[in-house]
Motif scaffolding. Structure first.
Motif, PDB file in Angstrom:
ATOM      1  N   GLU A   1     109.334  66.879  55.892  1.00 35.22           N
ATOM      2  CA  GLU A   1     109.006  68.304  55.963  1.00 35.22           C
ATOM      3  C   GLU A   1     109.731  69.120  54.909  1.00 35.22           C
ATOM      4  OE1 GLU A   1     111.723  70.040  59.449  1.00 35.22           O
ATOM      5  OE2 GLU A   1     110.776  68.124  59.978  1.00 35.22           O
ATOM      6  N   CYS A   2     110.429  68.457  53.988  1.00 41.30           N
ATOM      7  CA  CYS A   2     111.232  69.140  52.976  1.00 41.30           C
ATOM      8  C   CYS A   2     110.595  68.988  51.590  1.00 41.30           C
ATOM      9  CB  CYS A   2     112.649  68.564  52.950  1.00 41.30           C
ATOM     10  SG  CYS A   2     113.727  69.252  51.673  1.00 41.30           S
ATOM     11  N   ILE A   3     110.557  70.089  50.850  1.00 35.04           N
ATOM     12  CA  ILE A   3     110.175  70.055  49.444  1.00 35.04           C
ATOM     13  C   ILE A   3     111.454  70.116  48.622  1.00 35.04           C
ATOM     14  CG2 ILE A   3     108.956  71.222  47.573  1.00 35.04           C
ATOM     15  CD1 ILE A   3     107.118  69.923  49.620  1.00 35.04           C
ATOM     16  N   ALA A   4     111.654  69.122  47.753  1.00 36.62           N
ATOM     17  CA  ALA A   4     112.860  69.041  46.929  1.00 36.62           C
ATOM     18  C   ALA A   4     112.491  69.307  45.472  1.00 36.62           C
ATOM     19  CB  ALA A   4     113.510  67.669  47.063  1.00 36.62           C
ATOM     20  N   VAL A   5     113.157  70.271  44.875  1.00 33.37           N
ATOM     21  CA  VAL A   5     112.954  70.619  43.467  1.00 33.37           C
ATOM     22  C   VAL A   5     114.227  70.245  42.707  1.00 33.37           C
ATOM     23  CG1 VAL A   5     112.478  72.460  41.819  1.00 33.37           C
ATOM     24  CG2 VAL A   5     111.395  72.503  44.081  1.00 33.37           C
ATOM     25  N   LEU A   6     114.104  69.308  41.771  1.00 32.11           N
ATOM     26  CA  LEU A   6     115.244  68.791  41.020  1.00 32.11           C
ATOM     27  C   LEU A   6     115.068  69.170  39.556  1.00 32.11           C
ATOM     28  CD1 LEU A   6     115.236  65.212  42.603  1.00 32.11           C
ATOM     29  CD2 LEU A   6     116.302  67.297  43.504  1.00 32.11           C
ATOM     30  N   VAL A   7     116.065  69.842  38.998  1.00 34.97           N
ATOM     31  CA  VAL A   7     115.976  70.357  37.627  1.00 34.97           C
ATOM     32  C   VAL A   7     117.218  69.951  36.852  1.00 34.97           C
ATOM     33  CG1 VAL A   7     115.777  72.407  36.179  1.00 34.97           C
ATOM     34  CG2 VAL A   7     114.629  72.350  38.402  1.00 34.97           C
ATOM     35  N   SER A   8     117.010  69.462  35.626  1.00 34.37           N
ATOM     36  CA  SER A   8     118.141  69.121  34.761  1.00 34.37           C
ATOM     37  C   SER A   8     117.813  69.532  33.331  1.00 34.37           C
ATOM     38  CB  SER A   8     118.440  67.622  34.810  1.00 34.37           C
ATOM     39  OG  SER A   8     119.530  67.306  33.961  1.00 34.37           O
ATOM     40  N   SER A   9     118.695  70.318  32.729  1.00 33.28           N
ATOM     41  CA  SER A   9     118.556  70.712  31.328  1.00 33.28           C
ATOM     42  C   SER A   9     119.745  70.173  30.555  1.00 33.28           C
ATOM     43  CB  SER A   9     118.505  72.240  31.203  1.00 33.28           C
ATOM     44  OG  SER A   9     118.561  72.618  29.838  1.00 33.28           O
ATOM     45  N   LEU A  10     119.464  69.430  29.482  1.00 30.49           N
ATOM     46  CA  LEU A  10     120.529  68.839  28.678  1.00 30.49           C
ATOM     47  C   LEU A  10     120.811  69.627  27.398  1.00 30.49           C
ATOM     48  CD1 LEU A  10     119.787  65.024  29.041  1.00 30.49           C
ATOM     49  CD2 LEU A  10     121.210  66.512  30.465  1.00 30.49           C
ATOM     50  N   ASP A  11     120.108  70.745  27.199  1.00 26.75           N
ATOM     51  CA  ASP A  11     120.472  71.651  26.109  1.00 26.75           C
ATOM     52  C   ASP A  11     120.791  73.033  26.656  1.00 26.75           C
ATOM     53  OD1 ASP A  11     117.916  72.373  26.751  1.00 26.75           O
ATOM     54  OD2 ASP A  11     117.074  72.018  24.753  1.00 26.75           O
ATOM     55  N   ALA A  12     121.347  73.044  27.874  1.00 30.35           N
ATOM     56  CA  ALA A  12     121.747  74.297  28.505  1.00 30.35           C
ATOM     57  C   ALA A  12     122.978  74.862  27.800  1.00 30.35           C
ATOM     58  CB  ALA A  12     122.046  74.073  29.987  1.00 30.35           C
ATOM     59  N   LEU A  13     123.197  76.151  27.955  1.00 29.28           N
ATOM     60  CA  LEU A  13     124.360  76.796  27.346  1.00 29.28           C
ATOM     61  C   LEU A  13     125.635  76.518  28.120  1.00 29.28           C
ATOM     62  CD1 LEU A  13     122.806  80.267  26.426  1.00 29.28           C
ATOM     63  CD2 LEU A  13     123.199  78.314  24.903  1.00 29.28           C
ATOM     64  N   THR A  14     125.530  76.348  29.426  1.00 30.34           N
ATOM     65  CA  THR A  14     126.698  76.118  30.272  1.00 30.34           C
ATOM     66  C   THR A  14     126.419  74.976  31.237  1.00 30.34           C
ATOM     67  OG1 THR A  14     125.931  77.754  31.901  1.00 30.34           O
ATOM     68  CG2 THR A  14     127.420  78.532  30.172  1.00 30.34           C
ATOM     69  N   ARG A  15     127.488  74.487  31.869  1.00 33.90           N
ATOM     70  CA  ARG A  15     127.359  73.430  32.875  1.00 33.90           C
ATOM     71  C   ARG A  15     127.059  74.044  34.242  1.00 33.90           C
ATOM     72  NH1 ARG A  15     129.608  68.274  31.841  1.00 33.90           N
ATOM     73  NH2 ARG A  15     130.294  68.062  29.679  1.00 33.90           N
ATOM     74  N   THR A  16     126.100  73.469  34.931  1.00 35.52           N
ATOM     75  CA  THR A  16     125.709  73.958  36.252  1.00 35.52           C
ATOM     76  C   THR A  16     125.440  72.778  37.171  1.00 35.52           C
ATOM     77  OG1 THR A  16     124.652  75.904  35.277  1.00 35.52           O
ATOM     78  CG2 THR A  16     124.033  75.348  37.532  1.00 35.52           C
ATOM     79  N   ARG A  17     126.038  72.802  38.356  1.00 31.45           N
ATOM     80  CA  ARG A  17     125.726  71.817  39.391  1.00 31.45           C
ATOM     81  C   ARG A  17     125.659  72.558  40.715  1.00 31.45           C
ATOM     82  NH1 ARG A  17     129.508  66.576  37.608  1.00 31.45           N
ATOM     83  NH2 ARG A  17     128.394  66.174  35.667  1.00 31.45           N
ATOM     84  N   VAL A  18     124.472  72.954  41.079  1.00 29.82           N
ATOM     85  CA  VAL A  18     124.280  73.788  42.263  1.00 29.82           C
ATOM     86  C   VAL A  18     123.229  73.148  43.166  1.00 29.82           C
ATOM     87  CG1 VAL A  18     123.684  76.064  43.150  1.00 29.82           C
ATOM     88  CG2 VAL A  18     124.826  75.857  40.936  1.00 29.82           C
TER      89      VAL A  18
END
Length: 380
Positions: free
Chosen positions: A270-287
């Motif tokens: 019953e869960c929709i999972a959205v997974l996003v990864s950018s390797l040319d991002a300006l900053t590091r994000t793990r949320v």
């Protein structure tokens, strides 16, 4: 449906707990592949466990180094001697596991830190040399056919295989799992972003993953499967974009195919999972974000560098009169995930206990990656 991933850890994953019973014996380590993972992560983490846990450490010492390039073993041997105080003479060095001498397989864990497409063949070499306790870096393999071959090797030899999945040992991910159990149902929406500026190693070609799907997204897929306990899943979307880079506007733009942004959308029960990864991002994000049907939701901000071992978890519940969600709790958690992961894996080897991150679980991770790469037309 039974979720084998919710089994309580054999030993405390918290390295700051002092009352962990000292193991009856310790296991040595043979590290195969002395690049970023083997030399830069596994060896320092193991040495940190030995230092911090003292007599309670299930790890004893690095006893073997294997790399196809002789210079790799020399560099690692130098680091063991000068950074960690080893006498280099007893450490066995070789360019293949078959040539490794003087190591007792019964009291040794092999760390396979080679590229993913070499994992199955390296596992075969390890078991042919008599080793039965093996840790494999993520992703477990390059494709599901290789995972199936690894499972056949394990079944034939009786080898116990653990796959590195540090986010399964994160205290903030554990808090999210506990919240799901408290609510009594899955979140209807899960979002996990892991982005960073991985521009320099990509342009330099120091490592050559097939695409952005091979870098952070295996962690994200594993976390989503773990939190939802899903054994069935449906891929709804997969997309990759190229990496573009130039330092100033007058320079020509450098393009690295399929190494910019990766997006995967999964239906997990019953869960929709959205997974996003950018390797040319300006900053590091793990949320990591979870949203439940009852208006409760959670946000977990996970460590973004190897020197950062703290997570922040925020819980929200209900609504204010202006329609915003009311923050209920904020917690800062010590969160040295990879150390917790290796500590628990070694302890399970000593106790002959099942591994949390085993081949069965990781076949699902690799299967999602396979399907996503085909959907995104990386593989045809």
């Amino acid at each position: 449906m039974t979720d084998t991933m919710t089994t309580a850890p054999l030993v405390s994953a918290d390295l700051h707990v002092a009352n962990v019973t000292a193991p009856p014996r310790r296991l040595g380590a043979v590290v195969v592949g002395l690049g970023r993972a083997g030399l830069g992560l596994h060896i320092p983490i193991l040495e940190g466990i030995l230092r911090d846990k003292a007599a309670a450490s299930p790890f004893g010492a690095v006893v073997g180094l294997v790399d196809r390039v002789v210079g790799g073993t020399k560099r690692a041997l130098h680091r063991l001697e000068y950074d960690y105080g080893y006498d280099p003479r007893p450490i066995s060095c070789a360019t293949s596991l078959a040539e490794l001498a003087g190591v007792d397989p019964d009291n040794t864990v092999v760390h396979i830190c080679t590229p993913a497409d070499d994992h199955a063949s390296t596992l075969r070499e390890a078991t042919d040399a008599g080793f039965r306790q093996i840790i494999v870096e993520k992703p477990c393999a390059a494709n599901t056919a290789d995972v199936d071959e690894m499972q056949r090797i394990a079944d034939r030899t009786g080898a116990s295989i653990a796959v590195v999945n540090p986010y399964l040992y994160s205290r903030s991910v554990g808090a999210c799992k506990a919240k799901i159990q408290e609510v009594g149902r899955l979140p209807h929406y899960l979002e996990f972003e892991m982005s960073k500026p991985r521009i320099t190693p990509t342009l330099a070609g120091r490592s050559k993953p097939e695409s952005v799907m091979d870098v952070e997204l295996p962690h994200q897929i594993a976390t989503a499967l773990y939190l939802t306990g899903a054994t069935r899943y449906r891929l709804l979307r997969a997309e990759v974009r190229h990496m573009h880079y130039r330092e100033i506007d007058t320079e020509p733009c450098r393009v690295v195919p399929n190494m910019g942004i990766g997006i995967i959308v999964l239906e997990l029960g019953e869960c929709i999972a959205v997974l996003v990864s950018s390797l040319d991002a300006l900053t590091r994000t793990r949320v990591l974000k979870l949203r439940f049907p009852n208006a409760e939701h959670m946000e977990a901000f996970l460590p973004v560098t190897g020197d950062d071992h703290t997570s922040v978890v925020i819980e929200y519940s209900g609504h204010n009169t202006d329609g915003s969600t009311d923050q209920q709790r904020l917690a800062k958690l010590p969160d040295d995930m990879l150390a917790h992961c290796l500590f628990d894996m070694y302890s399970r080897f000593l106790a002959d206990a099942p591994q949390i991150s085993d081949l069965t679980f990781n076949r699902r991770v690799v299967d999602v990656m396979d399907k996503a790469k085909t959907f995104a037309r990386i593989r045809r």
